[in-house]
Design a protein around this motif. Structure first.
Motif, short mmCIF file in Angstrom:
data_model
loop_
_atom_site.label_atom_id
_atom_site.label_comp_id
_atom_site.label_asym_id
_atom_site.label_seq_id
_atom_site.Cartn_x
_atom_site.Cartn_y
_atom_site.Cartn_z
N LEU A 145 5.08 8.64 -5.55
CA LEU A 145 4.28 7.48 -5.55
C LEU A 145 4.58 6.26 -5.01
CD1 LEU A 145 1.34 7.38 -7.04
CD2 LEU A 145 2.46 5.98 -8.85
N ARG A 146 3.83 6.19 -3.65
CA ARG A 146 4.29 4.81 -2.71
C ARG A 146 3.22 4.07 -2.57
NH1 ARG A 146 7.46 8.67 2.09
NH2 ARG A 146 9.19 9.48 0.44
N THR A 147 3.79 2.94 -2.13
CA THR A 147 2.77 1.59 -1.42
C THR A 147 3.19 1.50 -0.08
OG1 THR A 147 2.52 0.46 -3.78
CG2 THR A 147 1.99 -0.65 -1.90
N VAL A 148 2.06 1.62 0.88
CA VAL A 148 2.38 1.29 2.17
C VAL A 148 1.62 0.07 2.70
CG1 VAL A 148 0.31 2.53 2.95
CG2 VAL A 148 2.11 2.14 4.60
N VAL A 149 2.36 -0.88 3.21
CA VAL A 149 1.96 -2.21 3.76
C VAL A 149 1.81 -2.33 5.34
CG1 VAL A 149 2.26 -4.58 3.34
CG2 VAL A 149 2.97 -2.92 1.51
N LEU A 150 0.78 -2.85 5.51
CA LEU A 150 0.30 -3.26 6.96
C LEU A 150 0.22 -4.85 7.10
CD1 LEU A 150 -0.39 -2.58 9.89
CD2 LEU A 150 -2.87 -2.91 8.90
N ILE A 151 1.26 -5.31 7.85
CA ILE A 151 1.34 -6.92 8.24
C ILE A 151 0.75 -6.88 9.53
CG2 ILE A 151 2.79 -8.94 7.93
CD1 ILE A 151 4.85 -7.21 6.74
#
Length: 254
Positions: A145-151
């Motif tokens: 289970l992951r969280t992907v972040v776009l800055i």
């Protein structure tokens, strides 16, 4: 009598994810850049967020976009699920920390805790228990289970992307206190680092996550905007494609 043997189990550690954490598949950066070029060429406002970012990420890693009520498993690929977050900042390539809005955790609703004017530690622990319950329920379904972040920069020409494991937070590792605005802040006991903010009005839960040094950096040359008239001409557009009526009419309105 034969000796009893314990069964061999497939543990989470033995089930490999689609790719190592934060080591995106080959071509991911170019594919993401291509998606952004399309956005810049076709949109009046350079913006992507929410479901659009989820859908773009899913396409770039070959996953399936499956919006969920929990919001932590909107993207699925085999035994791995992602939550996708995006934030806007002036300098994505040098951003050190991100604040990620991570749902509404309401002790009043989940635990019938109507009185919030009590020891901040009590409320903070309940807030984390709500989060942990959501994560735990999904860990039973997905090995990873992951969280992907776009800055992203305001004009979308500069991006940074990273991912981290979506984890349980042990209650005994965090201390909670009230700030000047009346919100609760959770600090890691050992490091004194600010990790969470919770707002009583609205129950918004925010996780503060450091940006890793190996995050992916993308720079995009801004493309020319597509001309609307030329696009319609290329499509062979005709007014006959459009039908306009009113509810109390059966014949089309000219």
């Amino acid at each position: 009598m034969a000796e009893h043997k314990s069964p061999r189990l497939r543990t989470v550690e033995k089930i490999k994810p689609p790719y190592p954490l934060n080591q995106f598949p080959a071509g991911f950066g170019v594919n993401l850049g291509k998606e952004i070029v399309y956005v810049l060429a076709t949109k009046n406002t350079p913006e992507i967020a929410g479901p659009e970012w989820e859908h773009i990420f899913a396409n770039c890693v070959g996953a399936v976009w499956k919006p969920s009520n929990v919001g932590l498993d909107d993207i699925v690929l085999g035994n791995c699920a992602w939550s996708a977050k995006s934030i806007k900042t002036s300098k994505p390539h040098t951003q050190k920390m991100v604040r990620l809005i991570s749902g509404r955790n309401s002790p009043s609703y989940s635990y019938d805790q109507k009185n919030l004017d009590v020891d901040p530690q009590i409320i903070g622990d309940l807030v984390l228990e709500i989060w942990n319950s959501r994560v735990d329920s999904l860990r039973a379904k997905f090995s990873h289970l992951r969280t992907v972040v776009l800055i992203k920069s305001k004009d979308l020409t500069e991006l940074a992307v990273f991912e981290f494991e979506t984890v349980l937070y042990p209650l005994d590792q965090f201390v909670w206190q009230e700030n000047e605005e009346g919100n609760l802040e959770g600090f890691h006991k050992a490091t004194k680092i600010h990790r969470f903010t919770w707002q009583p009005h609205g129950s918004q839960f925010t996780i503060i996550e450091p940006v890793p040094d190996d995050c992916l950096l993308i720079k995009i040359n801004k493309p020319p905007r597509l001309d609307k008239g030329e696009v319609l001409k290329t499509l062979g557009y005709e007014d006959s494609w459009i039908t306009v009526t009113r509810r109390n009419q059966t014949k089309p309105t000219l």
